[in-house]
Design a protein around this motif. Structure first.
Motif, mmCIF file in Angstrom:
data_model
loop_
_atom_site.group_PDB
_atom_site.id
_atom_site.type_symbol
_atom_site.label_atom_id
_atom_site.label_comp_id
_atom_site.label_asym_id
_atom_site.label_seq_id
_atom_site.Cartn_x
_atom_site.Cartn_y
_atom_site.Cartn_z
ATOM 1 N N HIS A 40 0.869 -1.181 0.000
ATOM 2 C CA HIS A 40 0.000 0.000 0.000
ATOM 3 C C HIS A 40 0.907 1.232 0.000
ATOM 4 O O HIS A 40 1.753 1.376 0.878
ATOM 5 N N LEU A 42 1.296 5.424 0.020
ATOM 6 C CA LEU A 42 0.682 6.732 0.270
ATOM 7 C C LEU A 42 1.775 7.793 0.269
ATOM 8 O O LEU A 42 2.925 7.502 0.628
ATOM 9 N N THR A 43 1.413 9.018 -0.077
ATOM 10 C CA THR A 43 2.389 10.092 -0.041
ATOM 11 C C THR A 43 1.718 11.429 0.224
ATOM 12 O O THR A 43 0.496 11.558 0.088
ATOM 13 N N ILE A 45 0.890 13.328 2.829
ATOM 14 C CA ILE A 45 -0.262 13.278 3.734
ATOM 15 C C ILE A 45 -0.475 14.638 4.408
ATOM 16 O O ILE A 45 -1.592 15.048 4.691
ATOM 17 N N PHE A 52 -6.129 10.170 6.155
ATOM 18 C CA PHE A 52 -5.072 9.164 6.166
ATOM 19 C C PHE A 52 -5.509 7.924 6.951
ATOM 20 O O PHE A 52 -5.357 6.785 6.486
ATOM 21 N N VAL A 55 -8.143 5.867 5.035
ATOM 22 C CA VAL A 55 -7.547 5.123 3.913
ATOM 23 C C VAL A 55 -6.732 3.938 4.423
ATOM 24 O O VAL A 55 -6.705 2.871 3.808
ATOM 25 N N SER A 60 -7.406 1.428 1.101
ATOM 26 C CA SER A 60 -7.676 2.045 -0.213
ATOM 27 C C SER A 60 -8.693 1.245 -1.020
ATOM 28 O O SER A 60 -8.573 1.063 -2.231
ATOM 29 N N ILE A 194 5.267 4.868 2.844
ATOM 30 C CA ILE A 194 4.948 6.297 2.887
ATOM 31 C C ILE A 194 6.018 7.030 2.082
ATOM 32 O O ILE A 194 7.177 7.104 2.495
ATOM 33 N N ASP A 554 0.854 11.909 -5.718
ATOM 34 C CA ASP A 554 0.422 13.066 -4.930
ATOM 35 C C ASP A 554 -0.766 13.698 -5.639
ATOM 36 O O ASP A 554 -0.604 14.413 -6.625
ATOM 37 N N PHE A 557 -3.872 14.971 -0.812
ATOM 38 C CA PHE A 557 -4.318 14.674 0.560
ATOM 39 C C PHE A 557 -4.492 15.989 1.314
ATOM 40 O O PHE A 557 -5.424 16.176 2.078
ATOM 41 N N GLY A 569 -6.284 13.021 -3.202
ATOM 42 C CA GLY A 569 -5.163 12.114 -3.034
ATOM 43 C C GLY A 569 -5.254 10.850 -3.868
ATOM 44 O O GLY A 569 -6.344 10.351 -4.167
ATOM 45 N N THR A 571 -3.665 6.859 -3.996
ATOM 46 C CA THR A 571 -2.907 5.805 -3.324
ATOM 47 C C THR A 571 -2.699 4.694 -4.347
ATOM 48 O O THR A 571 -3.411 4.609 -5.350
#
Length: 648
Positions: A40, A42-43, A45, A52, A55, A60, A194, A554, A557, A569, A571
């Motif tokens: 998973h 994510l970036t 945030i 966050f 998700v 997601s 992340i 990106d 978020f 956002g 993911t």
């Protein structure tokens, strides 16, 4: 041979017999053929904890997809949504359902059966041992029994029903549902990546850090905002001034004062006194609770901004290798004309009130400013909670990561207009590409952890500041940070920050392959995964570039960017079947999610679908397991050939 035998003797301590060795070989070979775990990504945030956290809880959309796959048309949509919400927020959803006057005994029985079905599916790709280690202590035995029994088989139907009835009878149904829901969340995602920027803008980066510190498997690729806070925690005055400025700009000084115990009173008193008759129009925060709060925050904002420019001027002068002398602008102000000279041209200032600037030496801190920045430095360096969070960032973080043939980094790899990796002087070493990023990683750690060599430490933390705003920083990725121009000039041309050429080559497959080669990755199967630059989807931008070889996740978020990006956002999910990019609509609130079963509305697009399902043997972990198996075969042969004795 002696070294090999010495190693095998050490290995025999863990596997003292032929039987133990063969069992482990069989076990590891079986693991190699399990499906690859779900990753998973994510970036960016940026302190938006609620979105966050949601998700993270729903994977997601992976959990919702599992529910759809399991129950299909056999369960109404409203019940599938309710089940998903139970898994996301078990305690809160149970409390809400109880308040509705629901027949809880019947509801518990049905819900537990459904949760067990979901848990069976999400646990099926792991070994029994791995699942067992993840089980909650209070219900470990019960969950194991339920997972391994077929509740509809003739012999076990009553057995399963009796277990569930007993859980309800003992008034432990609520606790059981919480435990198994959290287990489902945990087993749904094998590893969380992340890709930078946890901090700044949003109101709760500390909650995100607390959540990550309790997550079962996470890695972090530092973003420019993360490195800023890491440097501030190391006591760098330039970073500290920037952190305080950004918090005041977004009215988030509560993070500093209430969470991290940073004393802002001396700064606030100084600002109120110095700018008592100044409306500080250019410094009104983006968000404020009331007019009084806005007035105080504006003054704090301006006071720390001027301190920042003075401190940064000294950093730049002390580090000529940064080549940032053109960013010193306070000494280019003409106080009589109310202008500032930039690139040889005079521009009118939008704010001409500078009570703390000495006309003879505008870069010099006043006595009060020196005291304020020293007190702030002491507060940052002695904040127990901040230091705890930053140490976690160092422990789990890095400048870049190679993971399962994917290259993860926050911003860019600095390059020239000719697509050559930019050579940068870092503490006397001229480096580029992969070696440059590796040295940056080492320098950041030295800056934070080296408490004995003050000269090396100062040089290192100055370079950490460069990573925040320097022209060849892979985390910043622009030619200049135009903070002064944005505050004090109105000409939009002056505000423009030019991106590194890397961003203009993102659709060039040959360029992307060149990066893969630099990082020793196979161009045929690898991807680059970035954050940092918001994808403005509503303007037609695509997050998928170079025919799927580069993915920018990106999408906003941060609420501050959502008006530009048109969404809230991206993911990325990478499972055994391939890659899926998920775009999210803004998250409303937890209350609405719990009461009305409202999930984040998300759209999914396939980035890559594999023809043959990926197994553990196709991953980095699989490579390590293969090496372990080879070592165990060597040990087995050593036993059989009499080089090592069994220990019965």
């Amino acid at each position: 041979m002696d070294d090999k035998l010495k190693f095998l003797r050490l290995l025999s301590e863990s596997f003292p017999t032929i039987g133990a060795t063969t069992r482990e070989i069989i076990n590891l070979k079986a693991i190699l053929n399990l499906p690859k775990g779900t990753e998973h990504f994510l970036t960016d945030i940026h302190g938006e904890y609620q979105a966050f956290n949601h998700v993270l809880r729903n994977g997601s959309g992976v959990i919702k997809d599992k529910i759809d796959d399991i129950f299909g048309d056999t369960l109404e949509e409203k019940f599938k949504k309710q089940l998903a919400t139970v898994i996301y927020y078990p305690e809160e959803k149970i409390n809400f359902i109880q308040e509705l006057g629901t027949d809880m005994e019947s509801w518990y029985r049905v819900t537990i059966l459904r949760l067990v079905q979901v848990c069976k599916v999400v646990s099926s790709k792991y070994t029994a041992s791995k699942v067992r280690k993840a089980l909650p202590e209070d219900f470990s035995y019960i969950i194991q029994e339920l997972l391994h029994e077929k509740e509809f088989s003739y012999n076990k139907k009553e057995y399963v029903r009796n277990i569930i009835n007993t859980i309800i009878e003992l008034d432990r149904a609520k606790e059981f549902i919480i435990a198994i829901s959290e287990l489902i969340q945990r087993l749904t995602i094998d590893v969380l990546h992340i890709v930078g920027d946890i901090y700044d803008r949003g109101p709760a980066p500390h909650k995100i850090m607390d959540r990550l510190m309790n997550y079962h498997n996470v890695d972090i690729q530092w973003g420019n905002h993360d490195i800023l806070w890491m440097n501030a925690a190391a006591g760098h005055k330039g970073a500290i001034a920037n952190v305080v400025r950004i918090c005041s700009r977004y009215s988030n000084t509560d993070i500093l004062e209430d969470v991290y115990g940073i004393n802002l009173l001396p700064l606030a008193a100084f600002a109120m006194n110095t700018y008592a008759d100044d409306d500080c129009i250019q410094f009104i925060p983006k968000e404020s609770r009331n007019e009084k709060d806005s007035s105080l925050m504006s003054k704090i904002h301006k006071a720390i901004t001027i301190i920042q420019f003075k401190v940064e001027a000294e950093i730049i002068k002390n580090n000529p290798i940064f080549k940032m002398e053109h960013r010193i602008l306070l000494d280019k102000i003409d106080f009589d004309k109310g202008t500032v000279k930039i690139d040889g041209i005079d521009y009118p200032l939008t704010d001409k009130n500078f009570p703390t600037l000495n006309r003879e030496n505008p870069l010099e801190l006043t006595t009060e400013e020196k005291e304020i920045i020293e007190k702030l430095k002491k507060s940052f360096m002695h904040s127990e909670k901040l230091q705890k969070h930053i140490k976690f960032l160092f422990a789990k973080g890095s400048m870049f990561l190679k993971y399962n043939s994917n290259l993860l980094f926050h911003g860019c790899i600095p390059v020239t207009e000719n697509q050559e990796f930019t050579e940068v002087n870092i503490c006397g070493k001229i480096l580029s590409g992969k070696k440059y990023l590796e040295e940056l990683d080492r320098v950041c750690r030295e800056g934070y952890f080296n408490k004995t060599d003050s000269e090396r430490r100062e040089r290192a933390i100055d370079f950490m500041w460069y990573l925040w705003c320097g022209p060849n920083s892979p985390l910043f990725g622009k030619d200049a940070m135009k903070t002064f121009e944005r505050y004090f000039t109105s000409d939009k041309i002056l505000h423009k920050e030019n991106k590194n050429p890397y961003y203009s080559f993102c659709e060039d497959i040959n360029f992307i392959n060149k990066i893969f080669k630099e990082f020793n990755l196979n161009p045929e199967i690898s991807h680059i995964i970035n954050g940092h630059v918001p994808v403005k989807e509503k303007k037609g931008e695509s997050p998928i570039k170079a025919q799927g070889k580069l993915i920018v996740i990106d999408g906003g978020f941060s609420k501050a960017y959502q008006s530009e990006t048109g969404l809230a956002g991206y993911t990325l999910i990478y499972n055994s079947y391939g890659m899926k990019l998920v775009s999210h609509e803004p998250f409303q609130n937890v209350k609405n999610a719990i009461e009305n079963c409202i999930d984040i509305h998300s759209s999914t697009r396939i980035v890559k679908r594999v023809l043959q399902r990926k197994r553990v043997k196709d991953t980095d972990i699989g490579t390590k397991i293969e090496m372990q198996i080879n070592d165990l075969y060597d040990l087995l042969n050593a036993y059989k050939q009499g080089f090592i004795k069994e220990k019965h």
